[in-house]
Design a protein around this motif. Structure first.
Motif, PDB file in Angstrom:
ATOM      1  N   UNK A  76       1.055  -1.139   0.258  1.00 36.55           N
ATOM      2  CA  UNK A  76       0.076   0.348  -0.261  1.00 36.55           C
ATOM      3  C   UNK A  76       1.079   0.915  -0.044  1.00 36.55           C
ATOM      4  N   UNK A  77       2.668   1.262  -0.207  1.00 38.04           N
ATOM      5  CA  UNK A  77       3.168   2.246   0.799  1.00 38.04           C
ATOM      6  C   UNK A  77       3.800   2.704  -0.508  1.00 38.04           C
ATOM      7  N   UNK A  78       5.098   1.244  -0.987  1.00 37.57           N
ATOM      8  CA  UNK A  78       5.407   1.467  -2.233  1.00 37.57           C
ATOM      9  C   UNK A  78       4.854   1.032  -3.043  1.00 37.57           C
ATOM     10  N   UNK A  79       4.075   0.107  -3.786  1.00 35.06           N
ATOM     11  CA  UNK A  79       3.417  -0.662  -4.260  1.00 35.06           C
ATOM     12  C   UNK A  79       4.598  -1.540  -4.791  1.00 35.06           C
ATOM     13  N   UNK A  80       4.337  -2.988  -3.992  1.00 32.59           N
ATOM     14  CA  UNK A  80       5.409  -3.854  -4.143  1.00 32.59           C
ATOM     15  C   UNK A  80       5.951  -4.312  -2.685  1.00 32.59           C
ATOM     16  N   UNK A  81       6.311  -5.378  -2.488  1.00 33.91           N
ATOM     17  CA  UNK A  81       6.657  -6.345  -1.256  1.00 33.91           C
ATOM     18  C   UNK A  81       7.434  -5.759  -0.339  1.00 33.91           C
ATOM     19  N   UNK A  82       7.380  -6.282   0.480  1.00 32.49           N
ATOM     20  CA  UNK A  82       9.052  -6.434   1.187  1.00 32.49           C
ATOM     21  C   UNK A  82      10.426  -6.847   0.309  1.00 32.49           C
ATOM     22  N   UNK A  83      10.610  -7.416  -0.160  1.00 36.36           N
ATOM     23  CA  UNK A  83      11.830  -7.843  -0.642  1.00 36.36           C
ATOM     24  C   UNK A  83      11.638  -7.273  -1.861  1.00 36.36           C
ATOM     25  N   UNK A  84      10.396  -7.135  -2.929  1.00 45.14           N
ATOM     26  CA  UNK A  84      10.904  -6.495  -3.973  1.00 45.14           C
ATOM     27  C   UNK A  84      11.469  -5.192  -3.667  1.00 45.14           C
ATOM     28  N   UNK A  85      10.674  -4.465  -2.741  1.00 40.79           N
ATOM     29  CA  UNK A  85      11.067  -3.240  -2.815  1.00 40.79           C
ATOM     30  C   UNK A  85      12.653  -3.275  -1.740  1.00 40.79           C
ATOM     31  N   UNK A  86      13.463  -4.225  -1.414  1.00 39.99           N
ATOM     32  CA  UNK A  86      14.718  -4.250  -0.726  1.00 39.99           C
ATOM     33  C   UNK A  86      15.253  -4.084  -2.340  1.00 39.99           C
ATOM     34  N   UNK A  87      14.905  -4.894  -3.087  1.00 39.33           N
ATOM     35  CA  UNK A  87      16.082  -4.687  -4.413  1.00 39.33           C
ATOM     36  C   UNK A  87      15.412  -3.621  -5.368  1.00 39.33           C
ATOM     37  N   UNK A  88      14.676  -2.846  -5.157  1.00 40.84           N
ATOM     38  CA  UNK A  88      14.617  -1.449  -6.008  1.00 40.84           C
ATOM     39  C   UNK A  88      13.298  -1.929  -6.815  1.00 40.84           C
ATOM     40  N   UNK A  89      12.164  -3.182  -6.898  1.00 38.28           N
ATOM     41  CA  UNK A  89      11.083  -3.345  -7.915  1.00 38.28           C
ATOM     42  C   UNK A  89       9.904  -2.492  -7.676  1.00 38.28           C
ATOM     43  N   UNK A  90       8.942  -2.831  -8.366  1.00 40.59           N
ATOM     44  CA  UNK A  90       7.504  -2.630  -7.817  1.00 40.59           C
ATOM     45  C   UNK A  90       7.515  -2.988  -8.530  1.00 40.59           C
ATOM     46  N   UNK A  91       5.335  -3.128  -8.458  1.00 43.91           N
ATOM     47  CA  UNK A  91       4.623  -3.951  -8.611  1.00 43.91           C
ATOM     48  C   UNK A  91       3.887  -3.031  -9.834  1.00 43.91           C
ATOM     49  N   UNK A  92       3.643  -3.710 -11.304  1.00 43.21           N
ATOM     50  CA  UNK A  92       2.721  -2.431 -11.884  1.00 43.21           C
ATOM     51  C   UNK A  92       1.629  -3.068 -12.587  1.00 43.21           C
ATOM     52  N   UNK A  93       0.827  -2.477 -12.172  1.00 33.07           N
ATOM     53  CA  UNK A  93      -0.835  -2.893 -12.922  1.00 33.07           C
ATOM     54  C   UNK A  93      -0.443  -3.675 -14.226  1.00 33.07           C
ATOM     55  N   UNK A  94      -0.976  -4.375 -14.781  1.00 37.00           N
ATOM     56  CA  UNK A  94      -0.895  -5.132 -16.577  1.00 37.00           C
ATOM     57  C   UNK A  94      -1.990  -4.046 -17.308  1.00 37.00           C
ATOM     58  N   UNK A  95      -1.425  -3.281 -18.388  1.00 36.75           N
ATOM     59  CA  UNK A  95      -1.921  -2.313 -18.545  1.00 36.75           C
ATOM     60  C   UNK A  95      -1.748  -1.547 -18.584  1.00 36.75           C
ATOM     61  N   UNK A  96      -1.067  -0.662 -17.719  1.00 31.52           N
ATOM     62  CA  UNK A  96      -0.763   0.292 -17.793  1.00 31.52           C
ATOM     63  C   UNK A  96       0.677   0.667 -18.263  1.00 31.52           C
ATOM     64  N   UNK A  97       0.141   2.013 -19.701  1.00 29.28           N
ATOM     65  CA  UNK A  97       1.589   2.152 -20.066  1.00 29.28           C
ATOM     66  C   UNK A  97       2.640   2.955 -19.250  1.00 29.28           C
ATOM     67  N   UNK A  98       3.594   3.337 -19.855  1.00 28.88           N
ATOM     68  CA  UNK A  98       4.578   3.580 -19.633  1.00 28.88           C
ATOM     69  C   UNK A  98       4.313   5.644 -18.973  1.00 28.88           C
ATOM     70  N   UNK A  99       3.133   5.842 -19.907  1.00 29.93           N
ATOM     71  CA  UNK A  99       3.001   7.119 -19.680  1.00 29.93           C
ATOM     72  C   UNK A  99       2.462   7.608 -18.127  1.00 29.93           C
ATOM     73  N   UNK A 100       1.075   6.125 -17.929  1.00 32.26           N
ATOM     74  CA  UNK A 100       0.491   6.507 -17.894  1.00 32.26           C
ATOM     75  C   UNK A 100       0.302   5.364 -16.041  1.00 32.26           C
ATOM     76  N   UNK A 101       1.768   5.035 -15.572  1.00 33.11           N
ATOM     77  CA  UNK A 101       2.516   4.297 -14.755  1.00 33.11           C
ATOM     78  C   UNK A 101       2.048   5.047 -13.569  1.00 33.11           C
ATOM     79  N   UNK A 102       1.525   4.886 -12.416  1.00 32.17           N
ATOM     80  CA  UNK A 102       1.680   5.150 -10.782  1.00 32.17           C
ATOM     81  C   UNK A 102       2.419   5.019 -10.701  1.00 32.17           C
ATOM     82  N   UNK A 103       2.668   6.140  -9.830  1.00 28.61           N
ATOM     83  CA  UNK A 103       4.138   6.715  -9.002  1.00 28.61           C
ATOM     84  C   UNK A 103       4.091   5.021  -7.500  1.00 28.61           C
TER      85      UNK A 103
END
Length: 359
Positions: A76-103
């Motif tokens: 809810x705060x970083x769009x990633x699980x703990x381990x994903x955030x630890x490695x500098x990753x995030x979850x992106x909703x399928x269908x979102x284009x590069x310009x319309x991606x949420x922070x």
């Protein structure tokens, strides 16, 4: 050939897709945390069973609850699980284009968030419980001397026989997906990400800046005072968020210590330590009658001296200290009333069940 190797180690510049090494590393992080914490709880429970025994008894439930709190906070705060955030990753909703991606600081939408929570927290918990059930059923089936007569016993024997193939198909599904991800044929390294409707991507500069400057307590102070119920709800949210934040900070600091514990208690390292510190093993008892047809001890320590197969449901014969299969030892001792190796007189009640450290 070099181009294919570059694809494995470098992400695409268009969609910031992480490499296979990054996604596998973040997957293995939480896998290493659980056994390390389990060992700590086991040591505490053994040192003081009256005070810490409940932690060992309810470890799976307590760990799942803490994991739920941690993952929900990060999703809810970083769009990633703990381990994903630890490695500098995030979850992106399928269908979102590069310009319309949420922070990343905006968090995942509720639908994708709760799907992710189910696959990150609930599914591993159910898998652990299923494996423990399979282990107990298999031990009960191997320990029983009499063949099953009821339909239920026949059913769970069929279940035990089918489970390895189901598990192999499940692991094969993940392996095929990872191979497709390496070859650039899939956007997900795990089928669970596809079921959750998200994919992994690297944090951008804008994401990092937004996470570092995310408004916290100031925005809460600007909100007008509401009813008592709203104040209680707000206080509970702050308490849960604070607990999750403390838990995540502690895990972030202790993750390297947990990796060290995993290495320290690995089988290879333990064998090295035992070889340096162990006392010499006393010689085994000698057979009383050298002319008898007592079975010779097998070379491999995991083989039963009677049936010459890998031991199943190991008991030790307290009279002599030798280990056999339960059925082999039970039948032999019941018929001959003596140890198969040493010939010492013994009884069936001298067979003692051996338990592994994990049980």
């Amino acid at each position: 050939m070099a181009e294919h190797g570059a694809h494995i180690t470098a992400a695409s510049a268009v969609d910031d897709q992480p490499s296979i090494f990054e996604v596998v590393a973040q997957d293995s992080l939480m896998t290493a945390v659980r056994p390390a914490l389990q060992h700590v709880v086991k040591v505490l429970a053994e040192s003081n069973p009256a005070r810490y025994g409940f932690l060992w008894k309810w470890f799976d439930e307590i760990f799942t609850l803490l994991d739920l709190l941690l993952q929900q906070h990060y999703l809810s705060k970083t769009s990633a699980s703990f381990s994903e955030n630890f490695y500098g990753l995030k979850r992106i909703v399928m269908g979102d284009t590069h310009k319309l991606q949420r922070l990343a600081s905006a968090g995942l939408p509720k639908k994708q968030l709760w799907k992710s929570v189910i696959f990150l927290v609930l599914l591993p918990y159910l898998k652990v419980k299923l494996e423990k059930l399979i282990s107990s059923l298999r031990e009960e089936d191997e320990y029983s001397i009499h063949p099953p007569t009821s339909r239920w016993k026949r059913f769970y024997r069929a279940f035990l026989a089918a489970y390895p193939f189901v598990n192999m198909a499940w692991e094969g599904w993940f392996l095929v997906q990872q191979l497709r991800y390496i070859l650039g044929k899939a956007q997900h390294h795990s089928p669970l990400l596809s079921l959750a409707g998200v994919r992994l991507g690297r944090l951008t500069v804008q994401d990092i800046q937004a996470l570092e400057h995310k408004p916290g307590g100031a925005s809460m102070m600007q909100q007008p005072a509401g009813s008592v119920g709203e104040k209680i709800k707000s206080a509970l949210k702050q308490a849960v968020g604070g607990a999750a934040s403390c838990l995540s900070t502690g895990l972030s600091v202790g993750v390297f210590f947990l990796q060290f514990l995993e290495w320290w208690y690995s089988s290879g390292n333990q064998e090295t330590i035992k070889s340096l510190t162990a006392l010499p093993t006393p010689p085994p008892p000698v057979h009383l009658d050298y002319n008898s047809d007592s079975p010779l001890l097998p070379q491999m320590k995991t083989v039963c001296p009677l049936c010459r197969k890998n031991r199943v449901n190991d008991p030790v014969l307290a009279t002599s200290g030798y280990v056999f299969c339960y059925r082999c030892a039970f039948n032999y001792v019941k018929s001959h009333r003596a140890c198969p190796i040493t010939g010492y007189p013994t009884q069936v009640q001298h067979l003692i069940k051996l338990y592994s450290p994990e049980s």
